[in-house]
Write a protein that holds these residues in place. Structure first.
Motif, mmCIF file in Angstrom:
data_model
loop_
_atom_site.group_PDB
_atom_site.id
_atom_site.type_symbol
_atom_site.label_atom_id
_atom_site.label_comp_id
_atom_site.label_asym_id
_atom_site.label_seq_id
_atom_site.Cartn_x
_atom_site.Cartn_y
_atom_site.Cartn_z
ATOM 1 N N GLY A 1 0.814 -1.207 0.000
ATOM 2 C CA GLY A 1 0.000 0.000 0.000
ATOM 3 C C GLY A 1 0.847 1.255 0.000
ATOM 4 N N ASN A 2 1.956 1.238 0.731
ATOM 5 C CA ASN A 2 2.858 2.389 0.736
ATOM 6 C C ASN A 2 3.567 2.534 -0.607
ATOM 7 N N TYR A 3 3.880 1.407 -1.232
ATOM 8 C CA TYR A 3 4.519 1.455 -2.554
ATOM 9 C C TYR A 3 3.585 2.104 -3.575
ATOM 10 N N ILE A 4 2.286 1.787 -3.451
ATOM 11 C CA ILE A 4 1.293 2.351 -4.369
ATOM 12 C C ILE A 4 1.130 3.844 -4.109
ATOM 13 N N LYS A 5 1.126 4.247 -2.841
ATOM 14 C CA LYS A 5 1.025 5.677 -2.512
ATOM 15 C C LYS A 5 2.190 6.459 -3.104
ATOM 16 N N THR A 6 3.384 5.890 -3.038
ATOM 17 C CA THR A 6 4.545 6.548 -3.635
ATOM 18 C C THR A 6 4.337 6.735 -5.128
ATOM 19 N N PHE A 7 3.781 5.715 -5.770
ATOM 20 C CA PHE A 7 3.519 5.826 -7.209
ATOM 21 C C PHE A 7 2.464 6.891 -7.500
ATOM 22 N N ILE A 8 1.411 6.931 -6.700
ATOM 23 C CA ILE A 8 0.369 7.936 -6.921
ATOM 24 C C ILE A 8 0.955 9.339 -6.808
ATOM 25 N N ASN A 9 1.806 9.553 -5.830
ATOM 26 C CA ASN A 9 2.479 10.851 -5.704
ATOM 27 C C ASN A 9 3.326 11.149 -6.934
ATOM 28 N N PHE A 10 3.985 10.144 -7.444
ATOM 29 C CA PHE A 10 4.827 10.291 -8.640
ATOM 30 C C PHE A 10 3.963 10.623 -9.855
ATOM 31 N N LEU A 11 2.841 9.948 -9.984
ATOM 32 C CA LEU A 11 1.911 10.208 -11.081
ATOM 33 C C LEU A 11 1.351 11.624 -10.995
ATOM 34 N N ASP A 12 0.980 12.042 -9.797
ATOM 35 C CA ASP A 12 0.482 13.404 -9.610
ATOM 36 C C ASP A 12 1.542 14.430 -10.006
ATOM 37 N N TYR A 13 2.771 14.173 -9.596
ATOM 38 C CA TYR A 13 3.863 15.084 -9.930
ATOM 39 C C TYR A 13 4.051 15.165 -11.440
ATOM 40 N N ALA A 14 3.996 14.013 -12.107
ATOM 41 C CA ALA A 14 4.164 13.995 -13.561
ATOM 42 C C ALA A 14 3.074 14.793 -14.251
ATOM 43 N N TYR A 15 1.852 14.674 -13.776
ATOM 44 C CA TYR A 15 0.738 15.400 -14.397
ATOM 45 C C TYR A 15 0.977 16.906 -14.336
ATOM 46 N N GLU A 16 1.540 17.378 -13.252
ATOM 47 C CA GLU A 16 1.754 18.817 -13.083
ATOM 48 C C GLU A 16 3.084 19.304 -13.653
ATOM 49 N N ASN A 17 4.077 18.410 -13.742
ATOM 50 C CA ASN A 17 5.440 18.870 -14.020
ATOM 51 C C ASN A 17 6.150 18.157 -15.169
#
Length: 408
Positions: free
Chosen positions: A345-361
Motif C-alpha cells: 500500500g505504501n509502494y502504491i502511494k509513492t507511485f500515486i504521488n509520482f503520477l500526480d507530480y508527472a501530471y503537473e510537471n
C-alpha cells in the motif's frame, strides 16, 4: 517487449504533429492551465482526458489503417502505416480501464482490431505479428506480444461477456505450446525467428516472454473450459518455474532480463519483469494454495521497491525516469499483492504521488506526458507507448480508488 531498441534502430529520433495516414500540418497547442492548489484529483477524468488527447494526436482517420494509431506524434517519414502491436495493446489496456470505469470509448471495436495483426504462416500455428498493413499481420511474432494480447482478450471477455474472445485467446495458448522447447531445460525464446543463435543479442529466453506467457495462461485458466485447465496450468507452472530458477536474483528477488543463446545471463533489471512475476506468484498462490508462491512474490515486492524507487532529480522518492509502461506493470503487481502484503500500500502511494507530480510537471504544453516523469526531460514523449503508460496508470489508479464516472 524491449522492441524499443529495435524501433529506435529503424526510426530516427522523433518530435511532434497530428494523426492521420499522412503527415499533417503541425498546429502548435495551447498551454495547459495549472490545477488550482488543493484541488481534489479525480483520476478517471484525467484518464479520459489523456485518452481523448491520444485519439486527437495519434488516431489514423483515413486510408487502409483507419481506426488504428500512429507510432509517433507527429507521424514521421519512414514510420509504418500503423503502430507496432505493443503500443496498440497498451492503448487497449487503457481503454479497458476506461470501459470498466463507465466510459463509452468504443472498447469492443478496439479489441476487435487486434485481428488485423494476426497472421498464420504456411505450416505454422497462427499468432499475432508485430506489424500490420491494416488488413493482416506481418513482422516478427513475439511470445510476449502474443501473451499481452491474450491478457487483453481475457479482460475483454470479463468486461463484455463475448465468448469469441475466449476462442481467440485459445489460439495464443496453442502458439505458446508450439514455442516451448528444451533448450536450457525449458522456457520460451523472445520470438520465433531468433532461436538458439549464439552471438545474436535478441536470441534469448527472457523474463518478459516467459513471465507474460505465465500471466496470460493463468488469466486464461480462469475462463477456459474445464477440460483445458490441467494442461494450461501445467504450462503456466513450467514457465514460472523456469523463470524463477534461471532469472531470479537471489539477493533481492528481482528478475534479470534474459538468458542468452550461449547460456550467459543479461543481468539488466526492468520493473515490468519483476512485476509480472509478482503477479504470477499471487495468482498461483490463489489457484494452488501453495505458500511458496506467495512468499516469493512478497520477497520480490520488497526487493523491487528497494531496488527501483529512490531519490531522483530532486524528488525524495521516484520510480525510474524512463519506460513508464514498465513501471505501470510493477504497480499493477503491487495492487495484486496488497491484500497479502500491506507494505505494498505504501509502494502504491509513492507511485500515486509520482503520477500526480508527472501530471503537473512532466507534460508538454499540449498535455502529452514526458517519458521522464521527474520532469527533467521529455525523452521519447513522441511515442504512443509513453502516452499509453500515462493513460493506463491514471485508469488503474482510478479503479484502485473505487472511482466511477458518475461521481463528482
Amino acid at each position: 517487449m524491449k522492441k524499443i531498441k529495435t524501433i529506435l534502430a529503424i526510426l530516427p529520433a522523433l518530435l511532434f504533429s497530428c494523426a492521420g495516414d499522412d503527415v499533417e500540418k503541425y498546429i502548435p497547442p495551447t498551454p495547459i492551465a495549472p490545477s488550482e492548489p488543493g484541488e481534489e484529483v479525480v483520476y478517471h477524468k484525467r484518464a479520459k482526458e489523456q485518452f481523448d488527447l491520444i485519439n486527437q494526436c495519434y488516431r489514423i482517420n483515413s486510408g487502409a489503417t483507419e481506426g488504428l494509431y500512429n507510432e509517433n506524434y507527429p507521424k514521421k517519414d519512414g514510420d509504418n502505416s500503423a503502430s507496432f502491436l505493443w503500443p496498440y495493446d497498451g492503448l487497449v489496456s487503457g481503454a479497458a480501464a476506461l470501459h470498466a470505469l463507465g466510459y463509452d470509448v468504443n472498447y469492443a471495436d478496439m479489441v476487435d482490431r487486434f485481428e488485423v495483426y494476426y497472421r498464420t504462416p504456411s505450416g505454422a500455428v497462427g499468432g499475432y505479428g508485430s506489424q500490420t498493413n491494416g488488413t493482416t499481420g506481418s513482422g516478427t511474432r513475439f511470445y510476449d506480444d502474443n501473451s499481452i494480447v491474450g491478457i487483453e482478450l481475457v479482460e475483454a471477455f470479463n468486461l463484455l461477456n463475448n465468448q469469441d474472445y475466449v476462442t481467440k485467446a485459445k489460439r495464443i495458448v496453442e502458439f505458446l505450446q508450439a514455442g516451448e522447447d528444451d533448450t536450457f531445460g525449458g522456457g520460451l525464446w523472445w520470438n520465433e525467428d531468433q532461436k538458439g543463435q549464439q552471438g545474436v543479442g535478441d536470441s534469448n529466453k527472457p523474463t518478459c516472454a516467459n513471465g507474460y506467457a505465465t500471466l496470460f495462461l493463468l488469466e486464461y485458466y480462469s475462463v477456459c473450459p474445464q477440460e483445458e485447465k490441467a494442461d494450461v496450468l501445467a504450462l503456466a507452472k513450467r514457465l514460472y518455474a523456469w523463470t524463477l530458477t534461471n532469472l531470479r536474483d537471489p539477493e533481492d528477488g528481482c528478475y534479470w532480463n534474459d538468458k542468452q543463446a550461449d547460456g550467459s545471463i543479461n543481468k539488466t533489471k526492468w520493473t515490468y519483469n519483476t512485476g509480472v512475476m509478482i503477479s504470477n506468484g499471487v495468482r498461483l498462490y490463489k489457484i494452488t494454495g501453495e505458500q511458496t508462491y506467495l512468499d516469493s512474490a512478497i520477497a520480490s515486492s520488497e526487493g523491487a521497491y528497494n531496488y527501483f524507487v529512490r531519490p531522483l532529480n530532486g524528488l525524495a522518492l521516484a520510480y525510474p525516469d524512463h519506460d513508464p509502461w514498465f513501471t505501470t506493470k510493477l504497480v499493477r503487481a503491487f495492487i495484486d499483492i496488497e491484500p497479502y502484503y500491506k507494505n505494498a500500500g505504501n509502494y502504491i502511494k509513492t507511485f500515486i504521488n509520482f503520477l500526480d507530480y508527472a501530471y503537473e510537471n512532466a507534460r508538454l504544453s499540449n498535455g502529452l506526458f514526458y517519458e521522464d516523469w521527474t520532469g527533467a526531460t521529455p525523452k521519447r514523449a513522441e511515442q504512443l507507448l509513453m502516452q499509453d503508460a500515462a493513460l493506463e496508470s491514471l485508469g488503474m489508479i482510478a479503479l484502485y480508488k473505487g472511482e466511477t464516472v458518475t461521481e463528482e
